[in-house]
Scaffold this active site. Sequence first.
Site: not given
Ligand SMILES: Cc1ncc(COP(=O)(O)O)c(C=O)c1O
Length: 387
Positions: A56, A152, A279, A327
């Site tokens: 992701k 969550r 700055y 920046m």
């Molecule tokens: C649901 C879920 N599983 C697994 C992971 C992977 O975590 P990590 O990067 O600590 O291995 C994440 C990442 O945040 C996650 O949101």
Amino acid sequence: MPAPAHAVSSSRQRPGSRPTFAEVNLSAIAHNLGCVRSVVGRASRAGHAQVYAVVKADAYGHGLIPVAHRLEESGVDGICVALVEEGLALRAAQVEVPILVLNGVYGRDHAEVLRAGLTPVVYELGQAQAFVRAAEGRPVRIHLKVDTGMARLGVSLDELPSVLAGLDHLPSLRIEGLMTHLASADSDPEMTALQLERFAQVEARLRAHGHNPRFIHAANSAGTYTSNADTHYNLVRVGLALYGVAPLPEVGEDLMPAMRVLSQIIAMRDLPRGAPVGYSATFRTSRDSRIATVAIGYGDGLLRAAGNRGSMLVRGQRAPIVGAVAMDLTCLDVTELPEVEVGDEVVVMGQQGKAEISARELAQASGTIPYEVITNLSARVPRVYRD
Ligand SMILES: Cc1ncc(COP(=O)(O)O)c(C=O)c1O
């Protein structure tokens, strides 16, 4: 906006007029997949847990498509994304391994998710019903997420009986996976044990209700490296470790950082004692000083909090960041390094010679965690791929 990708073989070739770029070593990611495999191969309940790579947020800043292609080539069992859009981008790039959509936000895209062969994570009955409607009679496979303490996403233990009762009315829906997410696997073994105990109860209730999920999973990188055979179940979801960042300082010595962030000194000045830098003059020289200006700033994702706290590498040596990170530009005190000149390579993160600034060090200097440091690298920093 995805980062521009440039496939070049040498770090000397720079992709733009500005000498700032991130070098992504895809072989390191393949190597790290092997390291994770050896951890779960050694110690899983089923003898061999599948490894799903979490890609992701543009593969934690490394570049979604090149990383996914390399992982697929290296035999990863599956991929996790947060968003439907990320999953669709992978399918459009001909990624064929199973793709799990973690966040469970589907808008009106249920039919498209199924058409693309993405596996949805579901944690509300309404989501399950929407997928069944969209499938128009065809079977639907989902992973059911339960909340065992993260608070969550996930079906709570209280909601579980009513969700299971509701699923009874959806005979075409199959729970292919049961999952939870660990909140503190890197810091609180007791909390992790409690979550896993609750998870075991949920699994038992699910099986008693007639479901037989093929995959059971809970472990992220920290969970994979710290938990025992039983808690890997038969699948682990690993992000951070694949990018070569150990989830805890004392594990994963064999992991190789997959990203270096490089820039260049574009100006130098000699300043007298007492001169302000940057700055708001958050730094004043305490002696006659040589100050170097580096072509990277918070617009590139270098966190402003690293001002007056972090360091960068020049000629294999550390030089402290002085003044506020701006920046596009950041200043270094190179008074101790008299040979430094305009045009010198600067390593913001990664190795230079024998010296290294790790993602963890940069995170500590910026008051954050390694995840944010690597994911924050902005789209205007070209990624240069080495393999
Ligand atoms: C649901 C879920 N599983 C697994 C992971 C992977 O975590 P990590 O990067 O600590 O291995 C994440 C990442 O945040 C996650 O949101």
